[in-house]
Design a protein around this motif. Structure first.
Motif, mmCIF file in Angstrom:
data_model
loop_
_atom_site.group_PDB
_atom_site.id
_atom_site.type_symbol
_atom_site.label_atom_id
_atom_site.label_comp_id
_atom_site.label_asym_id
_atom_site.label_seq_id
_atom_site.Cartn_x
_atom_site.Cartn_y
_atom_site.Cartn_z
ATOM 1 N N LYS A 139 0.686 -1.396 -0.542
ATOM 2 C CA LYS A 139 0.039 0.477 0.038
ATOM 3 C C LYS A 139 0.519 1.287 0.526
ATOM 4 O O LYS A 139 2.267 1.462 0.444
ATOM 5 C CB LYS A 139 -1.128 0.264 1.182
ATOM 6 C CG LYS A 139 -0.200 0.162 2.180
ATOM 7 C CD LYS A 139 -1.010 0.018 3.872
ATOM 8 C CE LYS A 139 -2.290 -0.969 3.974
ATOM 9 N NZ LYS A 139 -2.843 -0.664 5.862
ATOM 10 N N SER A 140 0.444 2.748 -0.599
ATOM 11 C CA SER A 140 0.691 3.616 -0.270
ATOM 12 C C SER A 140 -0.319 4.244 0.234
ATOM 13 O O SER A 140 -1.044 4.101 0.562
ATOM 14 C CB SER A 140 1.527 4.198 -1.286
ATOM 15 O OG SER A 140 0.569 4.645 -2.252
ATOM 16 N N PHE A 141 0.524 5.336 0.485
ATOM 17 C CA PHE A 141 -0.520 6.965 1.181
ATOM 18 C C PHE A 141 -0.598 8.162 0.215
ATOM 19 O O PHE A 141 0.627 8.327 -0.853
ATOM 20 C CB PHE A 141 -0.145 7.079 2.639
ATOM 21 C CG PHE A 141 -0.455 6.228 3.323
ATOM 22 C CD1 PHE A 141 -1.817 5.427 4.155
ATOM 23 C CD2 PHE A 141 0.204 5.286 3.419
ATOM 24 C CE1 PHE A 141 -1.849 4.728 4.857
ATOM 25 C CE2 PHE A 141 0.522 3.556 4.477
ATOM 26 C CZ PHE A 141 -1.243 3.887 5.208
ATOM 27 N N SER A 142 -1.018 8.887 0.421
ATOM 28 C CA SER A 142 -1.013 10.607 -0.307
ATOM 29 C C SER A 142 -2.158 11.584 0.299
ATOM 30 O O SER A 142 -2.616 10.996 1.192
ATOM 31 C CB SER A 142 -2.165 10.164 -1.843
ATOM 32 O OG SER A 142 -3.132 9.907 -1.516
ATOM 33 N N LEU A 143 -0.795 12.631 0.208
ATOM 34 C CA LEU A 143 -1.531 13.317 1.080
ATOM 35 C C LEU A 143 -1.575 14.858 0.273
ATOM 36 O O LEU A 143 -0.426 15.109 -0.877
ATOM 37 C CB LEU A 143 -0.696 14.322 1.960
ATOM 38 C CG LEU A 143 -1.304 15.256 3.014
ATOM 39 C CD1 LEU A 143 -2.737 15.364 3.640
ATOM 40 C CD2 LEU A 143 0.333 16.021 4.071
ATOM 41 N N LYS A 144 -2.779 15.529 0.373
ATOM 42 C CA LYS A 144 -2.856 17.258 -1.191
ATOM 43 C C LYS A 144 -3.783 18.444 0.457
ATOM 44 O O LYS A 144 -4.161 17.910 1.390
ATOM 45 C CB LYS A 144 -4.182 17.489 -1.691
ATOM 46 C CG LYS A 144 -3.814 15.685 -2.943
ATOM 47 C CD LYS A 144 -4.590 15.934 -3.968
ATOM 48 C CE LYS A 144 -4.395 14.975 -5.225
ATOM 49 N NZ LYS A 144 -5.106 15.270 -6.537
#
Length: 807
Positions: free
Chosen positions: A450-455
């Motif tokens: 898995k990976s994570f993203s942030l804006k």
């Protein structure tokens, strides 16, 4: 193929992981179905699989069922009696039972009934206990003459006996009962009398002593069985073909019909011999285990397996496993990441690492050439790779024109959970981030990672801003992603610094006007708001100063009203009827030392510098102008240097004198009379007498009055007695004085020689002490008027710098 001499070997310690049995309060057992449980037979082992769904949130306790008895298997008892358990971090559990185990119902060494009870204690509600009884019947008759089993927590060897063990004639009944007992119990006679362990030094023990020490010695209908946990006092380590092994050797004496017999038993189990690369695990086992083999032998069968279960060649090929033989070793190679093992995340020193764990099995059957005895050698060997660093990859997808930070962080294993994010000013959970407009998403991939993203918008209050150039903004977003590893809740963090540049700055602007008395200043903010300092003259605009200058502030502007007489106004020129004053306004970025905007507003204001009074008195005002920055108005005099100002401050000097004094000259023009004097700064060239500052320019200001000659004025005059105060005569000479610089106005601490040079800033006061040295006259007082510094001992030398003026 690499030889053992070319590789680095890693050692492993085998440990029992069965939950310790503890006394617990009487609880109601909740007998449930066997959903999530699966048992089968794997050669000379019974294998029980417990699914994590059944064990989640619970503590597992295993009991052996022996008829009507239930015996809690503590780690030490499990190793002594032939039980082992292996659980992955999520609760998937494998329990192995040797068919020669203590509490196995053995029918003529061919049929084996194994019974276990699994008790699951709920962490949240300890009174809730789920119980599962498991029974499995295994048939196994392919016993070799000698069987050696190396499990995680014990070594076991069994040897065929020609006839069942029998009690010798005349043997006491007490000995019979003692020989029959399994650990902690009594039963039928085993026939074992005593044994001698070799460490390699001989250590004799009777059966009761061996059991007390943690060993198992027993006989079945046709076999003699010995079992030892690892790292016992009577076991020892030996290196075989470069592989570390733990060795268990014993001679067991048992009673047979023909008399006392002895069987020499040995087990040797590898504790190391594993080579790791990034992609492959290579497990080396000695081809010839010298503690077990005396002469030549022939290998009859060689198999590998996983989790106690044999694999055929097609299964090995599909998984990428290889089993090969060199001159000295049997080598099993397993790709890192094969589906039979599992990955696990770790965070030593808060850095992300992973390991891969797998449990290969090796089973070898050989026949000795001299005795034709067969030996089956079976090793279950759990392997976990060393910690492999996997620093998360940061992908910055930020497009500055969108005014939005966008970042991806990964990849991670499935057991990593994002808990919070630390911004520059606040720590927010994932839920709080999404609620606050910061989009956090988790992205899952087919391979289980898995990976994570942030804006985060540029305008968010967690974003730091910096201007490397006046028109350019650099947006800086420092982040600390806070993770936990499941199920153990181990925390670790990863820092990410994001930066983006954008030419988006609108600078502030200044406008100004004047009337006859004041400057009017207006400042319009740019798009950065009031993010600057305002300098009025040489002073920073503080709230106190802003109150003096009648500052008005709104969302887009602020304004000032500054009198021309303010100390922050500079005087450029003075005429007989006006003064030209200038107000400098500077908008200053103190972080970068940039001038964002400036205004130099100069205006002429009406001011009458000289007044001529009918009684023959003249008053004149002198102003310190910018061209003479070091001028001290109190030092100004008229032509007659004894005529000093009647009032002075740091900007003005006021003179009042009669037209027939102070060196005033008189001239006649027709019907007018001109009286003229001059205000100036006159230097006295006599050393040590008067103030001298040869670096200052001359200051000259003429003052004059015209009077009509034929004019009558009325004066009021009151004569009075003039009394003069006593005055001392002026003398000259040299005195020894000492000047010291104090740390502050308390004059308690003084700078020492090693502290110089001392750094000071403009308009920051300095605190000097001047002391008269070597004076013996108690009535002598030191009065300080002027001090200056020169490069040389000659105090009249140039250049010179004023330190104290007109004290």
């Amino acid at each position: 193929m690499r030889t053992l001499e070319d590789v680095v070997l890693w050692g492993f310690m085998v440990a029992a992981v069965i939950t310790l049995g503890q006394s617990r309060p009487n609880t109601k057992l909740n007998l449930q179905s066997s959903s999530g449980l699966q048992s089968d037979c794997a050669g000379n082992l019974m294998r029980l699989l417990l699914d994590k769904a059944l064990a989640v949130g619970s503590q597992l306790e295993v009991e052996a069922i022996n008829g009507t008895q239930h015996i809690v298997l503590t780690p030490s008892l499990a190793a002594q009696c032939g039980y082992s358990m292996e659980s992955d971090p999520w609760g998937n559990t494998r329990i192995y039972t040797s068919l020669m185990g203590c509490y196995v119902d053995n029918k003529e060494d061919t049929t084996f009934n194994v019974g276990l009870r699994l008790r699951l204690f709920n962490h949240q509600s300890p009174s809730k206990v789920a119980s599962h009884d498991v029974s499995q019947t295994c048939s196994y008759s392919r016993w070799a003459t000698r069987e050696i089993l190396c499990d995680r927590n014990y070594m076991e060897v069994s040897h065929h006996m020609a006839t069942p063990a029998a009690q010798s004639k005349g043997q006491a009944q007490d000995d019979k009962d003692d020989a029959n007992a399994i650990p902690g119990e009594s039963g039928e006679a085993h026939g074992i009398w005593k044994m001698t362990f070799f460490t390699p030094e001989p250590v004799p023990m009777v059966l009761a002593e061996a059991r007390q020490a943690g060993y198992t010695a027993m006989t079945t209908s046709a076999r003699l069985v010995m079992r030892s946990p690892y790292n016992m006092a009577e076991t020892y380590s030996e290196e075989v073909a470069g592989i570390p092994m733990e060795v268990f050797r014993v001679s067991a004496y048992y009673k047979a019909p023909h008399g006392l017999s002895v069987v020499n038993l040995a087990a040797a189990c590898p504790t190391g011999g594993v080579l790791f690369t990034e992609d492959v695990i290579s497990w080396y086992v000695p081809r010839r285990v010298t503690p077990l083999v005396d002469g030549t032998f022939k290998t009859l069968e060689m198999l590998m397996g996983i989790n106690g279960q044999r694999l055929d060649k097609s299964q090995m090929t599909a998984r990428g496993y290889t089993l090969s033989v060199t001159d000295f070793h049997i080598v099993i190679e397993i790709p890192v990441g094969s589906p039979d093992g599992y990955y696990k995340s770790h965070a030593p020193d808060y850095q992300y690492h992973i390991t891969y764990s797998v449990e290969p099995m090796l089973e070898v059957l050989w026949k000795a050439d001299d005795t034709q005895d067969e030996t089956r050698y079976k090793v279950l060997f759990p392997i976990t790779t060393p910690l492999m660093p996997r620093p998360p990859h940061v992908k910055d997808d930020t497009v500055p024109e969108n005014r939005m930070f966008s970042v991806h962080l990964g990849t991670f294993l499935h057991d990593v959970e994002l808990k919070n994010i630390t911004f520059s000013t606040v720590v927010l959970t994932v839920e709080e981030c999404n609620a606050g407009g910061f989009a956090v998403q988790e992205h899952r991939f087919p391979n289980g990672t898995k990976s994570f993203s942030l804006k985060v918008p540029f305008d968010a209050n967690v974003v730091l801003k910096h201007n490397p150039e006046p028109l350019v903004t650099v947006y800086f977003l420092p982040l600390v992603f806070g993770f936990v590893l499941l199920p153990e809740e181990t925390a670790f963090a990863h820092s990410v610094d994001l930066q983006a540049s954008l030419q988006d700055v609108v600078l502030p602007t200044i406008t100004g006007t004047c009337d006859q008395n004041v400057f009017y200043i207006s400042v319009k903010y740019g798009n950065r708001g009031p993010d600057f300092q305002t300098l009025v003259g040489y002073q920073q605009l503080t709230p106190d100063l802003g109150e003096i200058y009648n500052t008005k502030v709104n969302d887009t502007h602020f304004s000032l009203v500054v009198p021309y007489t303010a100390t922050d106004a500079a005087y450029e020129l003075m005429t007989s009827d006006s003064i030209r004053a200038r107000l400098d306004i500077l908008l200053w970025d103190p972080n970068n030392n940039w001038v964002l905007s400036d205004l130099y507003l100069a205006c002429s204001f009406p001011l009458k510098a000289t007044e001529c009074h009918p009684n023959g008195t003249m008053t004149a005002m002198a102003v310190k102008v910018e061209s003479v920055p070091n001028l001290v108005p109190s030092m100004l005099t008229l032509k007659d240097q004894s005529c000093k100002p009647v009032f002075s401050n740091d900007r003005f000097a006021q003179f009042s004198f009669s037209v027939d004094s102070c060196g005033t000259t008189r001239m006649f023009f027709d019907n007018y009379m001109l009286y003229e004097n001059e205000i100036g700064l006159y230097y006295n060239n006599k050393k040590g007498v008067a103030y001298t500052s040869p670096v200052d320019p001359d200051y000259r200001q003429k003052v004059s009055c015209y009077y009509v000659v034929n004019d009558t004025q009325t004066f009021s005059y009151n004569p009075g007695t003039i009394s003069k105060e006593p005055a001392a005569e002026i003398g000259s000479g040299h005195l020894m004085v000492q000047m010291r610089l104090a740390d502050d106005s308390s004059y308690e601490y003084y700078y020492q020689a090693e502290d110089y040079p001392v750094v000071s800033y403009l308009r920051q006061p300095l605190f000097f002490e001047v002391e008269l040295m070597h004076s013996t006259d108690p009535q002598l007082a030191l009065t300080l008027e002027n001090c200056w510094a020169t490069l040389h001992e000659d105090r009249t030398s140039l250049p010179s710098w004023d330190i104290i003026v007109d004290w």
